[in-house]
Design an enzyme around this catalytic site. Structure first.
Site, PDB file in Angstrom:
ATOM      1  N   GLU A 163       0.874  -1.192   0.066  1.00 35.26           N
ATOM      2  CA  GLU A 163      -0.259   0.056   0.029  1.00 35.26           C
ATOM      3  C   GLU A 163       0.859   1.158   0.058  1.00 35.26           C
ATOM      4  OE1 GLU A 163      -3.007  -0.142   3.350  1.00 35.26           O
ATOM      5  OE2 GLU A 163      -4.051  -1.752   2.319  1.00 35.26           O
ATOM      6  N   GLU A 354      -5.506  -8.934   1.121  1.00 39.94           N
ATOM      7  CA  GLU A 354      -6.208  -8.146   2.298  1.00 39.94           C
ATOM      8  C   GLU A 354      -7.617  -8.082   2.134  1.00 39.94           C
ATOM      9  OE1 GLU A 354      -4.612  -4.977   4.416  1.00 39.94           O
ATOM     10  OE2 GLU A 354      -2.477  -5.457   4.424  1.00 39.94           O
TER      11      GLU A 354
HETATM   12  C1  GCO Z   1      -3.846  -1.603   5.579  1.00 38.75           C
HETATM   13  C2  GCO Z   1      -2.792  -2.401   6.047  1.00 38.75           C
HETATM   14  C3  GCO Z   1      -3.183  -3.007   7.441  1.00 38.75           C
HETATM   15  C4  GCO Z   1      -4.251  -2.870   7.863  1.00 38.75           C
HETATM   16  C5  GCO Z   1      -5.916  -3.253   7.581  1.00 38.75           C
HETATM   17  C6  GCO Z   1      -6.681  -2.419   8.205  1.00 38.75           C
HETATM   18  O1  GCO Z   1      -4.441  -2.035   4.661  1.00 38.75           O
HETATM   19  O2  GCO Z   1      -4.074  -0.557   5.948  1.00 38.75           O
HETATM   20  O3  GCO Z   1      -2.264  -3.064   5.212  1.00 38.75           O
HETATM   21  O4  GCO Z   1      -1.973  -3.113   7.864  1.00 38.75           O
HETATM   22  O5  GCO Z   1      -4.256  -3.152   9.171  1.00 38.75           O
HETATM   23  O6  GCO Z   1      -5.702  -2.766   6.156  1.00 38.75           O
HETATM   24  O7  GCO Z   1      -6.842  -0.988   8.186  1.00 38.75           O
END
Ligand code: GCO
Length: 465
Positions: A163, A354
């Protein structure tokens, strides 16, 4: 819902969010350690110093993964744990930790997916200019080399950056994530450009040096545009909205992905940023534009979009949507349209690196009844399955997260895990959603093997004929 036979079921975490033992055993400090020392930066004054103490409890956490039946586990390496100053002197104890982690995963038949950078940037390198320093791409390449040398005999799945939208946008533009900077647009874009170069150089190192044939990608923070109807004009409006750049900010879908995959910055952004664009040296875009094996995307929610009379798009705010504990709207269709739009634009197979939700979970008689999370996962995965049925090549799904953990600026106030963590005692409790996920994975495996048997029978029939 039906998923392809060799579909990968996993869960994800990141180093700073779970490991604790931040600068123990010879590790160095990261920008997140330093942000945690500033009053008022993180909810309740929380820090990642102890977190889930996974550094000491990794074996029991891997037992939990095996109990759930995970086929793959996505975790990140803490750069300052293995290179305390970010470059130069190596901390063997840090590397040993990841080597043991990988071995223990493999013993349990869980495939490691390594994220090289999930935001814990070495503080010493930040003091040398961080991502603003053009050398940062080489620092990252050297760090990649170190990890690849040590682990690529056993690891073949790699994610370079997690990200860039967040660690550049939230970290350098909005100042809410580490290093907590509110820089001008030109500096933000320069930092972003160097992070992209770092990605490119890292992929080059992985491809050239990895011992086991590598499978490489990056993870993007994705905000999905969902058409308000199935009418072609609304779908087209959503697609346009999804890749448009309307604000002088880097939190969007095209700014980082286009250079990585298409080899150029999106025109709309270049026009909008105009004089703030960083200097692009000869060879930079070629370096950034490496062949990737999949499009990694982190999807939590979406925005509804409709077509306007002049062939444009407009955002539709739906007021009746349920929200997660983060206040993010529950929009399962994001897992239908997101993979579809990304595949259409980038022509690559998709991996959801994710997806998940924060919930107000509590332990009751030793159990955590997170019905909301089960409903959430069921609906989101149903939409993902529908995307696959409609022809989107998708390889896997990583649930965020295995454990409740340090949710960045929100500290420990938000629980994303399918495993509850009691931060006082470091006890873990499998939530109901963990049982649900376990059943889903087991069902998928047994259906796939039945399908495979049927297919073999059919082949035999054909052969006999
Ligand atoms: C993100 C990160 C994660 C977060 C999850 C929840 O996507 O911001 O990769 O580390 O913890 O997404 O916000």
């Amino acid at each position: 819902m039906k998923f392809p036979e060799d579909f990968i079921w996993g869960a994800a975490t990141s180093s700073y969010q779970i490991e604790g033992a931040a600068y123990r055993d010879g590790g160095g400090r990261s920008v997140w350690d330093m942000l945690g020392r500033q009053a008022g930066r993180i909810a309740n004054g929380d820090t990642g110093e102890i977190a889930c103490d996974h550094y000491h409890h990794y074996k029991k956490d891997i037992d939990l993964m095996a109990e759930v039946g995970l086929q793959a586990y996505r975790f990140s390496i803490s750069w300052p744990r293995v290179l305390p100053d970010g470059a130069g002197k190596v901390n063997q104890q840090g590397l040993d930790f990841y080597s043991r982690l990988v071995d223990t995963l493999l013993e349990k038949n869980i495939t490691p997916w390594i994220t090289l950078f999930h935001w814990d940037f070495p503080y010493e390198l930040y003091c040398r200019g961080g991502w603003l320093n053009r050398d940062s791409a080489d620092w990252f390449a050297d760090y990649t080399q170190l990890v690849v040398d040590r682990l690529s005999d056993r690891v073949s799945h790699w994610i370079t950056l997690n990200e860039p939208q967040c660690f550049i946008g939230l970290g350098h533009q909005d100042g809410i994530h580490a290093p907590g900077m509110k820089m001008g647009v030109s500096e933000v874009l320069l930092a972003g450009h160097n992070a992209l170069r770092a990605h490119g150089k890292s992929v080059e190192v992985i491809r050239a040096q990895a011992k086991a044939a590598p499978f490489v990608g990056a993870s993007q923070a994705s905000i999905i545009s969902i058409p308000v109807s199935d009418q072609p004009h609304d779908i087209e409006a959503a697609r346009q909205h999804m890749f448009s750049i309307r604000k002088k900010h880097v939190f969007n879908n095209a700014w980082f992905s286009d250079p990585m995959i298409l080899g150029r910055y999106p025109d709309e952004g270049v026009e909008l940023f105009a004089a703030d664009m960083p200097e692009i040296f000869a060879g930079d875009l070629e370096c950034i534009n490496q062949k990737l094996d999949y499009f990694g995307t982190n999807i939590y929610s979406g925005i509804h979009v409709r077509a306007t009379a002049d062939n444009g798009f407009a955002v539709v705010v739906k007021k009746d949507l349920a929200e997660t504990a983060m206040g993010w709207p529950v929009t399962p269709e994001a897992l239908y349209w997101g993979p579809g739009f990304f595949h259409q634009r980038y022509q690559m197979p998709v991996v959801i690196t994710e997806s998940g939700m924060a919930n107000d979970d509590r332990v009751n008689n030793g159990m955590v009844h997170d019905r909301e999370r089960i409903e959430f996962l069921d609906k989101y995965l149903g939409e993902y399955a529908r995307a696959i049925e409609d022809g989107v090549p998708a390889l896997g799904y990583f649930l965020w997260s295995l454990l409740d953990n340090f949710e960045w600026a929100e500290g420990y106030s938000k629980r994303f895990g399918i495993v509850y963590v009691d931060y006082e005692t470091q006890q873990r409790v499998l939530k109901d959603s963990a049982g649900w996920y376990k059943n889903l994975i087991a069902r998928h495996i047994s259906e796939s093997s039945q399908d495979a048997e049927t297919a073999t029978d059919k082949n035999h029939t054909v052969e006999c004929v």
